[in-house]
Write a protein that holds these residues in place. Structure first.
Motif, PDB file in Angstrom:
ATOM      1  N   MET A 193      39.450  43.516  37.866  1.00 61.78           N
ATOM      2  CA  MET A 193      40.145  44.425  36.975  1.00 61.78           C
ATOM      3  C   MET A 193      39.857  44.075  35.508  1.00 61.78           C
ATOM      4  O   MET A 193      39.672  44.960  34.696  1.00 61.78           O
ATOM      5  CB  MET A 193      41.652  44.367  37.286  1.00 61.78           C
ATOM      6  CG  MET A 193      42.443  45.354  36.525  1.00 61.78           C
ATOM      7  SD  MET A 193      41.989  47.025  37.045  1.00 61.78           S
ATOM      8  CE  MET A 193      43.179  47.958  36.219  1.00 61.78           C
ATOM      9  N   GLU A 194      39.847  42.795  35.215  1.00 64.76           N
ATOM     10  CA  GLU A 194      39.570  42.353  33.844  1.00 64.76           C
ATOM     11  C   GLU A 194      38.166  42.763  33.414  1.00 64.76           C
ATOM     12  O   GLU A 194      37.943  43.148  32.264  1.00 64.76           O
ATOM     13  CB  GLU A 194      39.738  40.838  33.747  1.00 64.76           C
ATOM     14  CG  GLU A 194      39.591  40.290  32.340  1.00 64.76           C
ATOM     15  CD  GLU A 194      39.794  38.790  32.302  1.00 64.76           C
ATOM     16  OE1 GLU A 194      38.957  38.117  31.680  1.00 64.76           O
ATOM     17  OE2 GLU A 194      40.781  38.312  32.895  1.00 64.76           O
ATOM     18  N   HIS A 195      37.230  42.702  34.365  1.00 69.72           N
ATOM     19  CA  HIS A 195      35.849  43.092  34.102  1.00 69.72           C
ATOM     20  C   HIS A 195      35.770  44.583  33.733  1.00 69.72           C
ATOM     21  O   HIS A 195      35.062  44.966  32.793  1.00 69.72           O
ATOM     22  CB  HIS A 195      34.986  42.789  35.326  1.00 69.72           C
ATOM     23  CG  HIS A 195      33.566  43.233  35.201  1.00 69.72           C
ATOM     24  ND1 HIS A 195      32.675  42.632  34.342  1.00 69.72           N
ATOM     25  CD2 HIS A 195      32.885  44.225  35.816  1.00 69.72           C
ATOM     26  CE1 HIS A 195      31.499  43.241  34.435  1.00 69.72           C
ATOM     27  NE2 HIS A 195      31.603  44.216  35.328  1.00 69.72           N
ATOM     28  N   VAL A 196      36.508  45.403  34.436  1.00 75.11           N
ATOM     29  CA  VAL A 196      36.526  46.845  34.176  1.00 75.11           C
ATOM     30  C   VAL A 196      37.138  47.122  32.807  1.00 75.11           C
ATOM     31  O   VAL A 196      36.637  47.953  32.041  1.00 75.11           O
ATOM     32  CB  VAL A 196      37.286  47.599  35.286  1.00 75.11           C
ATOM     33  CG1 VAL A 196      37.473  49.066  34.942  1.00 75.11           C
ATOM     34  CG2 VAL A 196      36.580  47.452  36.612  1.00 75.11           C
ATOM     35  N   GLN A 197      38.215  46.440  32.479  1.00 75.29           N
ATOM     36  CA  GLN A 197      38.858  46.618  31.175  1.00 75.29           C
ATOM     37  C   GLN A 197      37.915  46.220  30.038  1.00 75.29           C
ATOM     38  O   GLN A 197      37.852  46.892  29.010  1.00 75.29           O
ATOM     39  CB  GLN A 197      40.144  45.788  31.094  1.00 75.29           C
ATOM     40  CG  GLN A 197      41.263  46.337  31.919  1.00 75.29           C
ATOM     41  CD  GLN A 197      42.486  45.440  31.897  1.00 75.29           C
ATOM     42  OE1 GLN A 197      42.386  44.220  31.702  1.00 75.29           O
ATOM     43  NE2 GLN A 197      43.652  46.037  32.110  1.00 75.29           N
TER      44      GLN A 197
END
Length: 159
Positions: free
Chosen positions: A1-5
């Motif tokens: 999720m952090e990667h997508v953000q």
């Protein structure tokens, strides 16, 4: 999720994307202000349509967008890069279309509508008008290109 953000944040702060959006919106804003101050806007709905969607008129928002794209890609990826050559090709096709094909189609449609109305008034045919697509004059395209170039240059140089 952090990667997508992180990727979404990089996309939304990308100077190439921002220059394109700003160039398109600036051209639409100038176009809207010209129509507004010349008394050619007849309601709030038309004002929003001009600001967000309508094509044709001074300056060309298509030309502004592709000019800023080409400029920022050139500065960010190099003027000898494949992606710059791709954006230059896209620029040339878009500008040619804006001033050539779309304008010719609009002029032909206008003449067809005039002929059709004339024949319908004489009750020789039933006539439904065709859409008159607005192209651009060469000056509208040049101004759009200059607007896009300077905005793209600013987003490239003043990061």
């Amino acid at each position: 999720m952090e990667h997508v953000q992180r990727q979404l944040q990089q996309l939304l702060t990308n100077p190439v994307l921002l220059a394109c959006i700003f160039s398109w919106f600036s051209a639409q804003l100038v176009k809207t202000l010209i129509k507004l101050f010349s008394g050619k806007v007849h309601g709030i709905a038309e004002l929003f349509e001009l600001l967000l969607w309508r094509t044709g008129s001074m300056p060309s928002s298509h030309s502004a967008l592709v000019s800023s794209l080409c400029t920022t890609v050139g500065f960010h990826s190099g003027f000898d890069s494949d992606v710059f050559i791709l954006s230059l090709g896209f620029f040339l096709v878009t500008v040619r279309d804006a001033v050539g094909v779309r304008r010719a189609n609009g002029l032909q449609a206008r003449l067809l509508n005039k002929l059709g109305r004339s024949l319908a008034e004489k009750e020789l045919v039933e006539f439904t008008p065709v859409k008159e697509v607005q192209g651009h004059t060469p000056m509208e395209v040049v101004v759009g290109c200059l607007l896009g170039f300077f905005i793209g240059f600013a987003f490239s140089v003043f990061k």
